[in-house]
Design an enzyme around this catalytic site. Structure first.
Site, PDB file in Angstrom:
ATOM      1  CE  LYS A 146       7.450   5.127  -2.403  1.00  0.00           C
ATOM      2  NZ  LYS A 146       5.995   5.032  -2.276  1.00  0.00           N
ATOM      3  CD  GLU A 194      -1.602   2.859  -6.512  1.00  0.00           C
ATOM      4  OE1 GLU A 194      -1.278   3.920  -5.963  1.00  0.00           O
ATOM      5  OE2 GLU A 194      -0.799   1.922  -6.693  1.00  0.00           O
TER       6      GLU A 194
END
Length: 452
Positions: free
Chosen positions: A194, A249
């Site tokens: 990723k 977050e």
């Protein structure tokens, strides 16, 4: 002037029945981070998220969650001469030396950059005010005045940003090319699972952007988020610069021996149409690509936390969380710290950079970001928050944010690239994520008194 993005309808129609708040620990009372309350309210009344802003001045530290609000001013910088990665010991020593203030353990507040080989911007405030707690009474509802403005369709639909000069770095076309390059790199290097690529918008109005006005708007529109302002270096001619944002977050929180993290990965823009909004949420949950992206993040965080925790609970499947502009996949992780000497800052440094904002594996992804992305992230995708002398604290990832100074504002948005990512869709995702700060700064500038 129309903003140079490809977004079409990054609106937000909040569905409270589908929303899980990502905000977390009250510093002195209440339930710990990620407690699982469907509204994030815990058992007590919610403080006004804009409380204490009447006392805010540039250079102060402001941090607001749906459980408490904190304002720090003055004080001494800590760990300015050491890399952020090594700041834990410097912070511990400084907190021991400072001693309690106002009946509370001393605490350090501030921001840590994306690249932890650089110094953090941390300080022990000379003056610190905290309101909230919520250890009595029933849950309160957040006010949503102004939410309609935040949720209108399409960037540019209201003639937005006409008062700004707007520069995209990289350009939308170059960002698409960067995503293509990231996909090619991952194909050539299958061990790279990723990459997270970001882009920026430079907004230059006719006069300075007032961070206080931006904070008020963010606190009103995003009461469930971590709304923050932290002084950072680099303002024009040595002047002030603030990192201002509303992050959804949680990176890491500790209260007593309870540890929490709540990674977000896998996103979809919201829609003003309820049926379409629900379709997008269901499509996100069903997306194999987004589930893989999310699993990479959760696995990495769990692997980093296990050596630091006596117990660790990791749900098998993610849940949906909603912000006014985005749907996200989220996994609330809970544990108990293995050693009382491990602080909230230690936990945050151990987790950073997570694959949610960097990639996996981290070292290789970090190197590729430096090669492909084309700009210096600074404090974007680092983390912001606090830690006290007991080791308790809370750190949010510095996303949905902007650097604000006398020259204007630099906004950031990024997205995770994995096998199967579509470059055009990745551009659209970053466009939707810009909405949080584009709307707030645009309204702040329009609300400013006209001089002359």
């Amino acid at each position: 002037m129309t903003i140079p993005t490809a977004t079409t309808n990054p609106n937000a129609m909040t569905d409270p029945t589908a929303m899980t708040s990502p905000a977390a620990t009250d510093p002195d009372a209440g339930s710990p981070a990620g407690s699982g309350s469907p509204t994030g309210t815990g058992a007590g009344p919610l403080p006004d998220p804009a409380a204490l802003l009447d006392e805010y001045t540039p250079g102060d530290f402001y941090f607001s969650t749906d459980r408490y609000t904190m304002l720090g001013a003055g004080g001494v910088h800590v760990g300015a001469a050491v890399p952020s990665a090594a700041s834990g010991d410097a912070v511990r020593a400084a907190l021991r030396e400072a001693g309690p203030t106002g009946g509370r353990p001393a605490r350090v507040v501030g921001a840590v950059p994306f690249d932890t080989s650089r110094p953090a911007r941390l300080a022990i405030p000379e003056r610190l005010r905290i309101i909230g707690g919520g250890d009595s009474g029933g849950p309160a509802e957040h006010g949503h005045e102004g939410r309609g403005q935040a949720e209108r369709s399409g960037v540019g639909a209201r003639g937005e940003l006409e008062a700004f000069s707007v520069t995209a770095v990289p350009s939308p076309e170059d960002h698409i090319a960067a995503v293509d390059e990231a996909l090619s790199t991952m194909h050539r290097s299958p061990e790279l699972h990723k990459l997270v690529l970001a882009r920026t918008l430079h907004l230059r109005p006719g006069e300075a952007v007032d961070p206080l006005r931006v904070l008020r708007i963010l606190a009103r529109r995003h009461p469930e988020a971590y709304t923050f302002a932290a002084e950072i270096p680099g303002g024009p001619e040595g002047g002030p610069r603030a990192l201002v944002g509303a992050s959804p977050e949680l990176l890491a929180a500790r209260r007593g021996d309870a540890v929490r993290s709540c990674p977000l990965a896998g996103s979809a823009a919201r829609s003003a149409d309820p049926a379409e909004d629900r379709r997008r949420a269901e499509a996100l949950q069903a997306s194999a690509k987004d589930q893989v992206e999310h699993a990479i993040v959760v696995d990495a965080i769990a692997e980093s936390l296990r050596p630091l925790c006596r117990t660790l609970e990791v749900p098998r499947r993610p849940e949906l969380v909603a912000t006014p502009t985005m749907w996200h996949l989220a996994t609330p992780i809970a544990g108990t710290v293995a050693d009382a000497a491990i602080t909230a800052l230690d936990l945050a440094l151990a987790l950073h950079p997570t694959p949610a904002i960097c990639g996996a594996p981290a070292a290789a992804a970090h190197a590729e970001i430096g090669r492909i992305e084309g700009f210096d992230r600074g404090f974007y995708s680092g983390f912001v928050g606090w830690c006290d002398a007991r080791g308790d604290g809370e750190w949010a990832i510095a996303i949905r944010c902007a650097e604000v100074d006398a020259a204007g504002a630099r906004l950031f948005a990024g997205g995770g690239i994995v096998a199967g990512s579509d470059p055009a869709a990745e551009l659209a995702e970053t466009s939707a994520k810009f909405r949080t700060m584009v709307d707030a700064i645009d309204e702040a500038v329009r609300a400013a008194p006209v001089r002359g």
